[in-house]
Design an enzyme around this catalytic site. Structure first.
Site, PDB file in Angstrom:
ATOM      1  N   TYR A   1     -25.129  -1.026  -6.109  1.00 40.04           N
ATOM      2  CA  TYR A   1     -26.242  -1.139  -7.198  1.00 40.04           C
ATOM      3  C   TYR A   1     -26.097  -2.369  -8.202  1.00 40.04           C
ATOM      4  O   TYR A   1     -27.001  -2.967  -8.613  1.00 40.04           O
ATOM      5  CB  TYR A   1     -26.239   0.255  -8.093  1.00 40.04           C
TER       6      TYR A   1
ATOM      7  N   GLY B   1     -26.207   0.789   1.042  1.00 38.98           N
ATOM      8  CA  GLY B   1     -25.299   1.715  -0.122  1.00 38.98           C
ATOM      9  C   GLY B   1     -25.461   0.876  -1.627  1.00 38.98           C
ATOM     10  O   GLY B   1     -24.995  -0.033  -1.595  1.00 38.98           O
ATOM     11  N   VAL B   2     -26.273   1.857  -2.446  1.00 38.48           N
ATOM     12  CA  VAL B   2     -26.290   1.404  -3.549  1.00 38.48           C
ATOM     13  C   VAL B   2     -25.520   2.133  -4.546  1.00 38.48           C
ATOM     14  O   VAL B   2     -26.066   2.861  -5.554  1.00 38.48           O
ATOM     15  CB  VAL B   2     -27.812   1.189  -4.234  1.00 38.48           C
ATOM     16  N   GLY B   3     -24.033   2.240  -4.355  1.00 39.26           N
ATOM     17  CA  GLY B   3     -23.176   2.928  -5.250  1.00 39.26           C
ATOM     18  C   GLY B   3     -22.816   2.048  -6.350  1.00 39.26           C
ATOM     19  O   GLY B   3     -23.417   1.228  -6.762  1.00 39.26           O
ATOM     20  N   ASN B   4     -21.473   2.325  -6.702  1.00 39.18           N
ATOM     21  CA  ASN B   4     -20.958   1.531  -7.737  1.00 39.18           C
ATOM     22  C   ASN B   4     -21.102   0.019  -7.701  1.00 39.18           C
ATOM     23  O   ASN B   4     -21.232  -0.687  -8.567  1.00 39.18           O
ATOM     24  CB  ASN B   4     -19.346   1.830  -7.740  1.00 39.18           C
ATOM     25  N   VAL B   5     -20.745  -0.582  -6.431  1.00 36.35           N
ATOM     26  CA  VAL B   5     -20.975  -2.020  -6.197  1.00 36.35           C
ATOM     27  C   VAL B   5     -22.253  -2.205  -5.875  1.00 36.35           C
ATOM     28  O   VAL B   5     -22.864  -3.334  -6.356  1.00 36.35           O
ATOM     29  CB  VAL B   5     -19.856  -2.369  -5.241  1.00 36.35           C
TER      30      VAL B   5
ATOM     31  N   LYS C   1       0.951  -1.104  -0.011  1.00 32.83           N
ATOM     32  CA  LYS C   1       0.054  -0.098   0.122  1.00 32.83           C
ATOM     33  C   LYS C   1       0.864   1.180  -0.089  1.00 32.83           C
ATOM     34  O   LYS C   1       2.074   1.192   0.434  1.00 32.83           O
ATOM     35  CB  LYS C   1      -0.934  -0.013   1.440  1.00 32.83           C
TER      36      LYS C   1
HETATM   37  P1  NAD Z   1     -19.455   4.090  -3.815  1.00 27.31           P
HETATM   38  O1  NAD Z   1     -19.160   5.425  -3.128  1.00 27.31           O
HETATM   39  O2  NAD Z   1     -19.595   3.967  -5.322  1.00 27.31           O
HETATM   40  O3  NAD Z   1     -20.770   3.505  -2.960  1.00 27.31           O
HETATM   41  C1  NAD Z   1     -21.030   3.506  -1.678  1.00 27.31           C
HETATM   42  C2  NAD Z   1     -22.433   3.938  -1.500  1.00 27.31           C
HETATM   43  O4  NAD Z   1     -22.596   4.028  -0.172  1.00 27.31           O
HETATM   44  C3  NAD Z   1     -22.719   5.730  -2.001  1.00 27.31           C
HETATM   45  O5  NAD Z   1     -23.867   5.588  -3.086  1.00 27.31           O
HETATM   46  C4  NAD Z   1     -22.987   6.378  -0.585  1.00 27.31           C
HETATM   47  O6  NAD Z   1     -23.829   7.435  -0.815  1.00 27.31           O
HETATM   48  C5  NAD Z   1     -23.334   5.189   0.270  1.00 27.31           C
HETATM   49  N1  NAD Z   1     -23.374   5.494   1.713  1.00 27.31           N
HETATM   50  C6  NAD Z   1     -22.471   6.223   2.126  1.00 27.31           C
HETATM   51  N2  NAD Z   1     -22.694   6.272   3.720  1.00 27.31           N
HETATM   52  C7  NAD Z   1     -23.940   5.866   3.784  1.00 27.31           C
HETATM   53  C8  NAD Z   1     -24.672   5.371   4.975  1.00 27.31           C
HETATM   54  N3  NAD Z   1     -24.468   5.921   5.981  1.00 27.31           N
HETATM   55  N4  NAD Z   1     -26.157   4.907   4.758  1.00 27.31           N
HETATM   56  C9  NAD Z   1     -26.340   4.348   3.603  1.00 27.31           C
HETATM   57  N5  NAD Z   1     -25.510   4.729   2.404  1.00 27.31           N
HETATM   58  C10 NAD Z   1     -24.450   5.125   2.462  1.00 27.31           C
HETATM   59  O7  NAD Z   1     -18.510   3.051  -3.348  1.00 27.31           O
HETATM   60  P2  NAD Z   1     -18.053   1.501  -3.928  1.00 27.31           P
HETATM   61  O8  NAD Z   1     -17.098   1.462  -4.949  1.00 27.31           O
HETATM   62  O9  NAD Z   1     -19.455   1.019  -4.402  1.00 27.31           O
HETATM   63  O10 NAD Z   1     -17.702   0.554  -2.723  1.00 27.31           O
HETATM   64  C11 NAD Z   1     -18.447   0.499  -1.393  1.00 27.31           C
HETATM   65  C12 NAD Z   1     -17.863  -0.680  -0.400  1.00 27.31           C
HETATM   66  O11 NAD Z   1     -17.434  -1.695  -0.922  1.00 27.31           O
HETATM   67  C13 NAD Z   1     -16.464   0.383   0.132  1.00 27.31           C
HETATM   68  O12 NAD Z   1     -16.530   0.014   1.632  1.00 27.31           O
HETATM   69  C14 NAD Z   1     -15.555  -0.136  -0.560  1.00 27.31           C
HETATM   70  O13 NAD Z   1     -14.140   0.121   0.281  1.00 27.31           O
HETATM   71  C15 NAD Z   1     -15.779  -1.545  -0.967  1.00 27.31           C
HETATM   72  N6  NAD Z   1     -15.203  -2.131  -1.968  1.00 27.31           N
HETATM   73  C16 NAD Z   1     -15.286  -1.814  -3.400  1.00 27.31           C
HETATM   74  C17 NAD Z   1     -14.796  -2.164  -4.325  1.00 27.31           C
HETATM   75  C18 NAD Z   1     -14.859  -1.608  -5.707  1.00 27.31           C
HETATM   76  O14 NAD Z   1     -14.374  -2.597  -6.714  1.00 27.31           O
HETATM   77  N7  NAD Z   1     -15.272  -0.639  -5.692  1.00 27.31           N
HETATM   78  C19 NAD Z   1     -13.613  -2.973  -4.199  1.00 27.31           C
HETATM   79  C20 NAD Z   1     -13.460  -3.670  -2.677  1.00 27.31           C
HETATM   80  C21 NAD Z   1     -14.358  -3.112  -1.771  1.00 27.31           C
END
Ligand code: NAD
Length: 353
Positions: free
Chosen positions: A191, A185-189, A80
């Site tokens: 959703y 949380g319906v963000g990148n992952v 890291k």
């Molecule tokens: P993201 O930021 O796209 O999505 C996270 C979502 O959670 C957002 O839409 C945000 O508005 C929502 N959120 C934040 N706080 C909240 C709360 N208190 N209540 C409800 N919703 C809330 O992030 P991501 O890329 O989808 O990643 C999600 C999780 O998965 C993170 O913990 C990340 O570290 C982990 N992760 C992601 C990846 C990846 O490939 N993107 C890989 C490994 C782990």
């Protein structure tokens, strides 16, 4: 600031400090273990309150990457890097270029990917001076879409596969039809996970602090919107945390009604003892660093030859790893997170490339 006697020092192989007066770059790179291959992990840019805090983060996170990559059976070690500074105020092209030069000087012992405070374009700027950046090439993702390197589709698919493995173990069924899943949380992952679950016939309950994400899940995936305060304690079969860390703790665990926890968030357990607390409550917890490895698998294949079919096949091995963790947990009485650590150690301690 001592490294060798630091509480987070765990036989790390290498810790490098970089400073450049002209660009203001201050960075630390840590290689935890490289038995399985070059250390790959995110490059985080953060406004740390102290150098000590930055060191703690880089030691802790690099170790986490060793465990994640070993558990995913990747020929990668754990590393890291952290850049000390406010990403909004201090990130300049010159600073990123200098970071690239610093990475190059390590001759591939560590490979950087995007993380909090850095983006794919930032890594591409570093890449002007080093070949040791990953997740930066435009490629066809496992969903068939062209992407700039975003690993989220792979992470979501791996989480879906892992969730199914957990359901099979705990509920004894192969199909998800009619099962209730709460997604925080319906963000990148989250959703994309919701899309997989919808196709598989699950009933979805979602929350997010961004209302438009919730509205999309409601209109396109027939999900039910739930308040952020209620999501963890909902009367559902499965809970999928996909937003924040530390959400499994003394306060929340007694309220959880789901029998399975399977989501992508990093560091879901607030403390190590919450692992056993879940087991004692009869809740099957899919360890986060096992189930969310799809992203690192995707990034690994960018370096060795990426085809969506190869990546998909490797991601699907997450199901076997989780099944092994669940069986060993049942047999030993140890919690699933502790077993995942053991299994990862078996895969990296004696391993040499
Ligand atoms: P993201 O930021 O796209 O999505 C996270 C979502 O959670 C957002 O839409 C945000 O508005 C929502 N959120 C934040 N706080 C909240 C709360 N208190 N209540 C409800 N919703 C809330 O992030 P991501 O890329 O989808 O990643 C999600 C999780 O998965 C993170 O913990 C990340 O570290 C982990 N992760 C992601 C990846 C990846 O490939 N993107 C890989 C490994 C782990």
């Amino acid at each position: 600031m001592s490294v060798f006697s630091h509480p987070e020092f765990d036989l790390h192989e290498q810790v490098n400090y970089f400073h450049d007066a002209k660009t203001g770059l201050k960075a630390i790179v840590a290689v935890h273990n490289s038995n399985r291959g070059p250390a790959l992990g995110g490059c985080r840019m953060w406004n740390y309150a102290s150098d000590e805090e930055a060191l703690r983060d880089v030691l802790r996170l690099s170790k986490g990457m060793t465990y994640k990559s070993a558990l995913a059976n990747l020929d990668l070690g754990g590393g890291k890097s952290v850049i000390i500074g406010d990403a909004r105020a201090h990130k300049t092209e010159a600073l990123l270029e200098m970071m690239g030069r610093c990475l190059e000087s390590l001759s591939g012992r560590y490979i950087a990917a995007e993380d909090s405070g850095t983006s794919v374009p930032d890594l591409q700027i570093m890449g002007r001076h080093t070949q040791y950046v990953a997740g930066v090439t435009e490629r066809t993702g496992i969903d068939g879409q062209l992407s700039n390197g975003d690993p989220s589709p792979a992470t979501a698919y791996g989480t879906f596969i892992g969730l199914k493995a957990a359901v099979k173990h705990k509920l004894g069924r192969d199909d998800l039809t009619g099962l209730k899943v709460a997604i925080q949380g319906v963000g990148n992952v989250g959703y994309r996970l919701a899309e997989h679950l919808h196709v598989a016939g699950a009933e979805l309950y979602v929350t997010d602090i961004h209302q438009e994400q919730v509205d999309k899940a409601v209109s396109k995936l027939n999900a039910t919107a739930v308040s952020a305060a209620d999501i963890l304690s909902l009367d559902v079969d499965i809970l999928a945390p996909c937003a924040l860390g530390a959400i499994l703790n003394d306060k929340t665990i007694p309220t959880i009604k789901a029998q399975v926890i399977a989501g992508a968030s990093n560091n879901q357990l607030e403390s190590a003892h919450h692992d056993m607390m879940l087991k004692e409550r009869g809740i099957l917890y899919a360890p986060d660093f096992a189930i969310n490895a799809g992203g690192i698998i995707d990034i690994f294949y960018e370096r060795v030859g990426h085809t969506p079919a190869k990546v998909t096949a490797h991601i699907e091995t997450i199901a076997e790893t989780l099944a092994e963790i669940f069986i060993r947990s049942d047999e030993s009485g140890l919690a699933t997170g502790a077993i995942a650590n053991q299994l990862a150690e078996e895969r990296f301690i004696l391993s040499t490339v």
